[in-house]
Design an enzyme around this catalytic site. Structure first.
Site, mmCIF file in Angstrom:
data_model
loop_
_atom_site.group_PDB
_atom_site.id
_atom_site.type_symbol
_atom_site.label_atom_id
_atom_site.label_comp_id
_atom_site.label_asym_id
_atom_site.label_seq_id
_atom_site.Cartn_x
_atom_site.Cartn_y
_atom_site.Cartn_z
ATOM 1 N N LYS A 75 -40.860 80.705 -3.585
ATOM 2 C CA LYS A 75 -39.542 81.345 -3.609
ATOM 3 C C LYS A 75 -39.436 82.188 -2.353
ATOM 4 O O LYS A 75 -40.456 82.621 -1.823
ATOM 5 C CB LYS A 75 -39.527 82.330 -4.788
ATOM 6 C CG LYS A 75 -38.726 81.940 -5.972
ATOM 7 C CD LYS A 75 -38.796 83.022 -7.029
ATOM 8 C CE LYS A 75 -37.493 83.801 -7.076
ATOM 9 N NZ LYS A 75 -36.288 82.973 -7.143
ATOM 10 N N GLY A 76 -38.233 82.475 -1.917
ATOM 11 C CA GLY A 76 -38.078 83.370 -0.777
ATOM 12 C C GLY A 76 -38.663 84.736 -1.098
ATOM 13 O O GLY A 76 -38.319 85.325 -2.115
ATOM 14 N N GLY A 116 -27.745 69.264 -4.101
ATOM 15 C CA GLY A 116 -27.578 68.081 -4.934
ATOM 16 C C GLY A 116 -27.432 66.842 -4.077
ATOM 17 O O GLY A 116 -27.550 66.902 -2.852
ATOM 18 N N CYS A 157 -29.914 84.313 5.946
ATOM 19 C CA CYS A 157 -29.581 85.655 5.443
ATOM 20 C C CYS A 157 -28.604 86.380 6.352
ATOM 21 O O CYS A 157 -28.638 86.224 7.564
ATOM 22 C CB CYS A 157 -30.840 86.503 5.371
ATOM 23 S SG CYS A 157 -31.994 85.880 4.196
ATOM 24 N N GLY A 197 -30.966 67.127 -1.679
ATOM 25 C CA GLY A 197 -30.493 65.904 -2.311
ATOM 26 C C GLY A 197 -31.541 65.137 -3.097
ATOM 27 O O GLY A 197 -31.233 64.142 -3.724
ATOM 28 N N THR A 198 -32.785 65.601 -3.081
ATOM 29 C CA THR A 198 -33.737 65.017 -4.017
ATOM 30 C C THR A 198 -33.592 65.779 -5.322
ATOM 31 O O THR A 198 -32.703 66.618 -5.445
ATOM 32 C CB THR A 198 -35.176 65.057 -3.474
ATOM 33 O OG1 THR A 198 -35.395 66.313 -2.895
ATOM 34 C CG2 THR A 198 -35.395 63.964 -2.456
ATOM 35 N N ILE A 251 -32.314 70.980 5.471
ATOM 36 C CA ILE A 251 -31.448 72.118 5.715
ATOM 37 C C ILE A 251 -31.423 73.034 4.483
ATOM 38 O O ILE A 251 -31.899 72.638 3.411
ATOM 39 C CB ILE A 251 -29.979 71.647 5.998
ATOM 40 C CG1 ILE A 251 -29.547 70.688 4.892
ATOM 41 C CG2 ILE A 251 -29.852 71.033 7.361
ATOM 42 C CD1 ILE A 251 -28.118 70.167 4.986
ATOM 43 N N ILE A 305 -28.566 82.833 -6.654
ATOM 44 C CA ILE A 305 -29.639 83.613 -7.277
ATOM 45 C C ILE A 305 -29.741 84.977 -6.583
ATOM 46 O O ILE A 305 -30.074 85.974 -7.215
ATOM 47 C CB ILE A 305 -30.998 82.867 -7.164
ATOM 48 C CG1 ILE A 305 -30.887 81.416 -7.644
ATOM 49 C CG2 ILE A 305 -32.108 83.611 -7.888
ATOM 50 C CD1 ILE A 305 -30.483 81.213 -9.072
#
Lengths: 279, 252
Positions: free
Chosen positions: A45-46, A214, A130, A241-242, A191, A71
């Protein structure tokens, strides 16, 4: 069976498949589903220098061709990640790519500085999507000059390979990729999500603004990968997209299918096709 | 843990937009604690995120959920006919944990009944259900409760107490003095807020099942959080740390 192993920044990964940052929690949540070390590397996670609370709900929204998330970079902070969650990856011998972010140059630097080199830390992945709070909230990743400057600053404070994760919300992603490379990035992740909104027609208001991901993102990411690969000589990790967000079980399936595909194609080594489509 | 394939054995209207779905699974869900939920892969190609539903009943390989048609996912689910294959993931989350020797008070608003129904079955005649609905037709949702005392409220006054369910509970709360009452609740956020106001003076123990939009259901994405009073880390995951929380931990 052919080999899916790849070499990334001098480290051997058992396959080139990783999650997008933020889609697999802190990694330990994967435990009941499948073994995290099935992946070539786990992307965190970031993480930020200090813990971050994130946004109020709604945070997720399904649309017909993907989903929005907002989030808000909720995370326990880089120190807590390493004290609390990193030992799990050490135990599993699972390579880790540490995604991190900041809202100012100091925050990026402070975070990067606090991460010690480790056999299992493959790279640091800088989230450049960010807002820069000192520049009126304009994204760090929007202007080539800003990207160049922030990547160069971070490059100076860590010995760990550095990946710049770019936002697609730019005029020319190739220019940004070049700026990141010239600033000292060892690799690119292409990306991040695309900015999007959902409107509640009945209530006449915007229900959610967030990043869109998506199936729709895949060709967009592929174009960015293709064009940037012509401009910079560094490894590029393609994202978007996966199916992980859609299907928590997708990852082992993707890896198995990739192995079958390799064999069916008569290839001995997945590395043979890296960059093959880009001339 | 893995998806459990199953087939729809029933998908019937209870009243209005409320429906009861029964699924024959290829293997049992296993041990379910009341208040836990499942993620259902709705059998529609255009719906790709699984949808969370409270476990209404689980016996061997038979799973029942009750739902209200509110959006694209439940709309698509309502169109699925008997025999349609679907996938179920669960049981997930942390359910209710009734304290020994306490007198259980269960409060449900509308489809919130689906979230407490297994608990009610488990508690049997020890519990009283305070059930709030908009009109008397919806009281049909709880028709299958045999052992439990049900006190109903309707917003339109068509049956039982005329008004909201928390006001109804307010009229009975004194009866529980000295009986170690413990409240279990599931319903709309307005109901939970007024419940908090009602219970605040005595700080009666209260567990609430919380609802939120979910994406993964397994703690991976941090999409379904609820704000709590934990200042260091306020947003807790409904799917992982919940869906049941102490009312007194929530920041409402």
């Amino acid at each position: 069976m052919g080999s899916l192993a790849v070499n990334l920044f001098g480290k051997k990964l058992k396959n080139p498949v990783m999650n997008a940052s933020g889609t697999l929690g802190y990694g330990v949540e994967v435990e009941p589903l499948w073994a995290v070390e099935t992946m070539g590397a786990y992307v965190t996670k970031g993480l930020s220098a200090a813990p971050h609370h994130g946004n109020p709900t709604p945070r997720v929204w399904e649309e017909r061709c993907g989903m929005l998330n907002s989030i808000g970079l909720q995370n326990v902070g880089v120190h807590r990640f390493f004290s609390h969650y990193f030992p799990f990856f050490v135990e599993r011998r699972c390579p880790v790519i540490v995604n991190f972010f900041g809202f100012s140059e100091e925050e990026y630097l402070s975070c990067a500085r606090s991460i010690e080199p480790h056999d299992l830390v493959v790279a640091l992945e800088m989230n450049l999507s960010c807002p820069n709070i000192k520049k009126g909230g304009i994204g760090f990743g929007k202007e080539a000059s800003t990207v160049h400057a922030i990547v160069r600053s971070v490059r100076e404070v860590t010995k760990i390979p550095l990946i710049a994760k770019l936002t697609p919300e730019v005029k020319n992603i190739v220019e940004i990729a070049r700026a990141a490379y010239e600033g000292g990035a060892d690799g690119l992740t292409l990306i991040n999500t695309m900015p999007a909104a959902v409107v509640d027609v009945k209530e006449r208001r915007v229900s959610l603004k967030g990043g869109f991901s998506g199936p729709l993102l895949k060709p967009v990411a592929l174009r960015a990968v293709h064009e940037c690969s012509q401009a910079v000589p560094i490894p590029i990790i393609g994202v978007g997209g996966t199916a992980t967000f859609v299907d928590p079980f997708a990852m082992p399936k993707i890896i198995a299918e990739l192995g079958s595909w390799l064999d069916a194609s008569g290839l001995a080594d997945i590395s043979a096709i890296v960059g093959a489509a880009h001339g | 843990m893995d998806d459990i394939p199953g087939k729809i054995t029933g998908n019937d209207c209870v009243t209005g937009a409320y429906r009861r779905l029964t699924v024959g699974l290829t293997r049992p869900l296993g041990r379910v604690s009341p208040g836990q939920f499942v993620m259902v892969k709705v059998p529609d190609r255009d719906i790709f995120l699984r949808r969370p539903f409270s476990i209404y009943d689980s016996r061997g390989r038979a799973l029942t959920i009750m739902y209200r048609v509110v959006g694209r996912g439940t709309d698509a689910l309502s169109a699925a006919v008997r025999g349609t294959p679907l996938m179920v993931l669960g049981p997930l989350g942390r359910g209710f944990t009734p304290g020994k020797g306490n007198t259980p008070i269960v409060v449900a608003g509308g489809i919130g009944y689906a979230g407490v129904r297994m608990l009610l079955k488990r508690l049997g005649d020890r519990a009283t259900l305070f059930f709030g609905v908009t009109g008397k037709d919806e009281l049909r949702l709880a028709d299958d409760l045999k052992d439990t005392r049900v006190l109903a409220s309707t917003m339109d006054g068509s049956s039982g107490f005329a008004g909201d369910v928390v006001s109804l509970l307010g009229r009975y709360l004194d009866d529980y003095r000295g009986k170690r009452p413990e409240v279990f609740a599931c319903g709309p956020s307005g109901m939970v807020k007024s419940l908090k106001a009602l219970l605040e003076p005595g700080r009666i123990p209260c567990q609430v099942s919380v609802e939120e939009r979910m994406a993964c259901g397994m703690g991976l994405c941090f999409g379904c959080v609820v704000a709590t009073r934990d200042e260091a880390n306020p947003y807790k995951r409904v799917c992982k740390e919940g869906p049941v929380f102490s009312l007194w931990d929530l920041s409402l």
